[in-house]
Design a protein around this motif. Structure first.
Motif, PDB file in Angstrom:
ATOM      1  N   GLY A 113       0.813  -1.216   0.000  1.00  0.00           N
ATOM      2  CA  GLY A 113       0.000   0.000   0.000  1.00  0.00           C
ATOM      3  C   GLY A 113       0.842   1.258   0.000  1.00  0.00           C
ATOM      4  O   GLY A 113       0.376   2.320  -0.411  1.00  0.00           O
ATOM      5  N   SER A 116       1.423   1.410  -3.860  1.00  0.00           N
ATOM      6  CA  SER A 116       0.239   1.535  -4.701  1.00  0.00           C
ATOM      7  C   SER A 116      -0.723   2.565  -4.136  1.00  0.00           C
ATOM      8  O   SER A 116      -0.814   2.745  -2.931  1.00  0.00           O
ATOM      9  N   ILE A 158      -3.004   4.187   3.319  1.00  0.00           N
ATOM     10  CA  ILE A 158      -1.567   4.422   3.477  1.00  0.00           C
ATOM     11  C   ILE A 158      -1.065   5.208   2.260  1.00  0.00           C
ATOM     12  O   ILE A 158      -1.323   4.829   1.138  1.00  0.00           O
ATOM     13  N   PRO A 160       1.174   6.635  -0.791  1.00  0.00           N
ATOM     14  CA  PRO A 160       0.315   7.526  -1.578  1.00  0.00           C
ATOM     15  C   PRO A 160      -1.065   6.904  -1.805  1.00  0.00           C
ATOM     16  O   PRO A 160      -1.195   5.691  -1.857  1.00  0.00           O
TER      17      PRO A 160
HETATM   18 NA    NA Z   1      -1.328   3.634  -0.839  1.00  0.00          NA
END
Ligand code: NA
Ligand code: NA
Lengths: 435, 326, 160
Positions: A113, A116, A158, A160
């Motif tokens: 996370g 992504s 989380i 970005p």
């Molecule tokens: Na993220």
């Protein structure tokens, strides 16, 4: 017959819900209803001009450019083979304990996370590696899939986070501050999930049997595999939160770092690069169409005067901020059971944000609350997107079984949401350090 | 309720919230219009939204997105004279003088109003002089600017760069965190902006280097709406220009006093620049204005003539009757 | 317009072209911004980097949106549609095509009107004086082609 603007607004909202559920593309639904509404409330000429201005403004907007660039960074990291590495390390470290792989899945989702920006990408990628591994070790399939479906939602909290970026753009809040605000909620959400796994395993040990213990050499190798990407993520997200660079610059630097990692790992090939670019463009094209539609719709909503009426309503019933938040949460969860997250957020932000302002609540806190609530919609029936993603990967696990597996995590979600509402400091403390 | 057919309802849009000094002046004007027309013209404000965009607000008003609204022609990438003319006010005094000089220039040079076609200007807006708020290093002489990274608007950027500073343009919302973390060393802003953005937490010194400030047409009505008004109402709106501009002056002055008070309370040290240094800055600023005025030649506008005339109006005063609302 | 015997290759060629132009835009934006950061920390200034970024973004996004349209990959909420019968599904898909055709038609029309209004003014960016008209044209072309694509797809759907 002339309708009052508020009536037009309400009608438009209902029409929008209906056509969205009829499967009309989200961007088109928002844009069409918004334009038609503007044409009725202003003039057709004014509506068309406004649509033209919004469209070109959106595609030239520097701050929004952060979205495709963070996506590209993630794609480059995937191309470098980052997908299973976070899970791999966690599995090697604690896979031999009862429930260890379940905890590792949550850890893998949290780590992934941080690369992504989306919940769907996180669940799809991590479960591709983690689900077969857990099943091989004899995990209950529904429980394993449930942990991953829930864990995937860490991807959009989380940083970005694409959802937080879009919220920041619509609510005009500093994306650096929003990302900082998301750090503690993201980490605590992961901890809550880990607690859920451990409690379930203690209650029903047969859900998650222990596996073989990895050697320290294997653990070292697994740790080494995530070093470069971890450093990049730390540099990019950390630098952004510390204010070394603007969000867009952070994403650009992240992409350059991704290219370097690709080269260092000897995976810098034309097919790899063009595939990463293609995937980025595909998601970008989809999201921008929705964002343009959402901005048109939110302009229309502001012209209807509905937000002002919502504010009056909240004040006239004398609702306390906490009461208003709980009502909003219930409303969002209900809508979230048949709308997808981004559509929900884009729909409700223009209506709820003025209320949030008038109650003296922090818009940054609200952004985290909104994304957190919306994520719950990603796993709860009937439209839990993450559940469908996992089901598509493992057709033999029934939807019902996955939804049942998600229940412990949903319970943990409600505790977590309650914590964010009761203690806004968990959200606002880090951004307050930024000044 | 149902709209009254005898009442003309006009929409007004501003990106500022209802409590902003600009909006308070807007409200004074709205009340005046309603009073003068005996309630027959009502103005419905739309505060703080994005009904009008920040770049294309003139275009939007021209096509009736809002009947009336705040405009920022210097941000329109299509209005070249409007973008450059605010740099022509070297040596200017108070806000009233900024407005008077603009009005006279606009009357004498058709190119200025040529860029605000399709709308009727309802008020011209000036502003308080910006100073420089810095974090670590006070600016006492122009040499102190060397090497500083400052947030500044484009019209000051050239001069700051020539003085060895590194001007960057960022949104005002990002200034606070950027200063807190030392991404920038300071910001060029008038004292009235300090309180609004809580800049005292991040800046220690406010140098009152007087950076010139020009005026620009700040409020406009679409000609579609204007042409539907009776001549009698049009005359009221024309008289209203003065009402609006005076209200704006009062609000900006109050905001300035409050800004200085805030700076004092918060312990910001105000630093006066030596007169000689101010003169040197003014000379540089003026030279730059004449240099960029030539950019307008590419659009068939004699920018140099406008800059010359502006300098003359500032030095000798605006002749009686020049630029009076008609 | 008769597009019934459109070769599948031509679509993929168009797609490849859009991936190329989109990538150029994306990498251009990325490189400009990364250079600007580097410059800021090592002492050179990339004047007007934001302006370059913005026009690169127009190229990237026009390509991306047209590409997604040609691939028919716009996001939908398919809770109900996913469970509908084949007949209902294809009817809703037809409505979706009409909606997309009108949407992109409106975007194109609005953008053309704005561009037309600003045309005589030689619109350009502030620092680098980049002309905006060509980039408005790129955006308008992408929207127009997307609208046409969905209109054609709708007509094809009728014939089935
Ligand atoms: Na993220
Ligand atoms: Na949902």
């Amino acid at each position: 017959m002339t309708l009052l603007p508020e009536a037009i607004g309400l009608l438009a909202f209902i029409i929008l819900l209906v056509i969205l559920m009829a499967g009309i593309p989200i961007g088109a639904s928002l844009a069409l209803v918004g334009t038609l509404g503007l044409a009725l409330l202003l003039t057709p000429e004014a509506a068309l001009i406004k649509v033209g201005v919004i469209a070109f403004d959106t595609v030239t907007r520097y701050e929004l450019g952060v979205l495709p660039l963070f996506m590209l960074m993630a794609q480059l990291c995937f191309a470098a083979g980052a997908s299973g590495d976070f899970f791999g390390l966690a599995a090697k470290l604690i896979g031999h304990k009862r429930g260890g792989l379940g905890v590792a899945s949550i850890g893998g989702c949290a780590g992934f996370g941080a690369i992504s920006g989306s919940s769907l990408a996180t669940v799809a990628t991590v479960s591709a590696v983690a689900l077969p591994e857990m099943r091989r070790q004899g995990y209950h399939p529904g429980f394993a899939a449930g942990a991953l479906a829930a864990g995937g939602t860490l991807g959009s909290l989380i940083p970005p986070s694409g959802a937080l970026i879009v919220f920041g753009i619509i609510a005009e809040q500093s994306i650096g501050k929003i990302f900082a605000a998301a750090v503690i909620p993201g980490i605590t959400q992961a901890l809550f999930y880990i607690a859920a796994v451990l409690i379930m395993v203690r209650w029903k040990p047969e859900l998650a049997p222990p596996g073989p213990r990895a050697t320290w050499r294997e653990r070292g190798a697994a740790a080494l595999r995530i070093t470069d990407i971890s450093l990049l993520v730390l540099f990019v997200v950390g630098g952004l939160i510390l204010g070394w660079f603007t969000p867009t610059e952070a994403a650009s630097v992240g992409c350059v770092g991704g290219l370097v990692i690709l080269a260092v790992r000897r995976k810098f090939t034309l097919p790899a690069l063009s595939n990463a670019l293609f995937e980025t463009l595909r998601t970008t094209g989809m999201i921008y169409t929705i964002v343009i539609g959402a901005i048109v719709f939110s302009t229309f909503v502001s012209v209807t005067g509905i937000p002002d009426h919502m504010i009056d309503l909240v004040h006239s019933v004398g609702a306390s901020p906490t009461m208003a938040i709980i009502v909003m949460a219930v409303m969002l969860l209900l809508l979230g059971s048949f709308l997808d997250g981004l559509a929900l957020m884009l729909l409700m932000t223009p209506i709820l944000l003025p209320v949030v302002h008038s109650l003296g609540l922090s818009p940054i806190w609200f952004g985290i609350f909104l994304v957190r609530t919306m994520e719950i919609g990603f796993v709860h029936p009937p439209l839990g997107f993450n559940v469908y993603v996992i089901h598509a990967q493992a057709k033999d696990i029934s939807l019902g079984s996955i939804f049942r597996g998600v229940i412990p995590f949903l319970v943990s979600d409600f505790f977590h949401l309650a914590m964010l509402i009761a203690f806004p400091i968990t959200v606002l403390w880090l951004p307050s350090l930024q000044g | 309720g149902r709209p009254d057919p005898n009442v003309t309802a006009l929409t007004y849009a501003s990106p500022y919230s209802a409590t902003h000094p600009f909006s308070r002046a807007d409200i004074v004007w709205m009340k005046w219009i309603e009073e003068q027309t005996g309630g027959k013209v009502r103005i419905h404000p739309h505060w703080g939204g994005h009904l009008l965009s920040s770049n294309e607000n003139m275009l939007e008003i021209r096509h009736g997105v809002s009947d009336i609204g705040m405009i920022t022609p210097m941000y329109a990438r299509s209005a070249h004279v409007q973008r450059i003319q605010p740099s022509f006010y070297s040596g200017i005094g108070d806000i009233q003088q900024q407005v008077a000089v603009y009005r006279c220039l606009a009357e004498e040079f058709p190119a200025i109003n040529g860029e605000v076609k399709g709308v009727r200007i309802l008020a011209v807006q000036g502003g308080n002089f910006p100073g420089i708020l810095t974090r670590d290093k006070p600016i006492r002489t122009l040499a102190d600017l060397k090497g500083l990274r400052l947030r500044a608007q484009a019209d000051t950027a050239d001069v700051l760069r020539a003085l060895g500073a590194d001007p960057i343009n960022m949104s005002m919302a990002e200034v606070y965190p950027a200063m807190a973390k030392g991404v920038i060393d300071g910001v060029v802003a008038p004292a009235d902006a300090l309180r609004a953005v809580h800049l005292a937490d991040v800046g220690k010194y406010f140098s009152t280097l007087k950076i010139p400030r020009g005026a620009y047409p700040g409020r406009a009505m679409s000609l579609i709406a204007w042409n539907q008004l009776s001549p009698e109402y049009q005359a009221i709106f024309t008289r209203g220009e003065k009402i609006w501009e005076d209200a704006m002056v009062r609000e900006l002055e109050a905001a300035l006093i409050s800004g200085h008070a805030y700076a004092r309370e918060a312990g910001i040290e105000e630093i006066a620049i030596a007169p000689g240094e101010q003169e040197r800055f003014d000379a540089l600023y003026r030279a730059n204005a004449f240099r960029i005025s030539r950019h307008l030649e590419a659009f068939g506008v004699d920018g140099n003539a406008i800059a010359q005339r502006a300098a003359q109006l500032i030095e000798r005063g605006v002749p009686a009757g020049c630029g009076v609302p008609k | 317009m008769d597009n019934t015997d459109e070769a599948p290759e031509s679509l993929s060629r168009a797609q490849r072209f859009l991936i190329f132009t989109g990538s150029v835009g994306l990498i251009g934006a990325m490189a400009t911004d990364a250079l600007a950061v580097l410059g800021r920390h090592t002492g050179f200034a990339v004047v007007g980097s934001i302006e370059i970024f913005q026009v690169a973004l127009v190229v990237a996004l026009s390509s991306a949106i047209l590409m997604v349209s040609l691939m028919n990959r716009h996001a939908t909420v398919d809770l109900i549609v996913g469970r509908a019968s084949g007949r209902t599904k294809s009817m809703l898909a037809q409505i979706g095509r009409v909606a997309l055709a009108i949407t992109f038609g409106l975007l194109a029309f609005g953008s053309i009107w704005v561009a037309f209004d600003l045309w005589p003014t030689t619109e350009m960016t502030e620092l680098l004086a980049i002309r905006l008209a060509p980039f408005r044209m790129i955006w308008i072309t992408a929207c127009t082609l997307a609208a046409l694509h969905f209109a054609v797809a709708f007509v094809k759907g009728l014939r089935k």
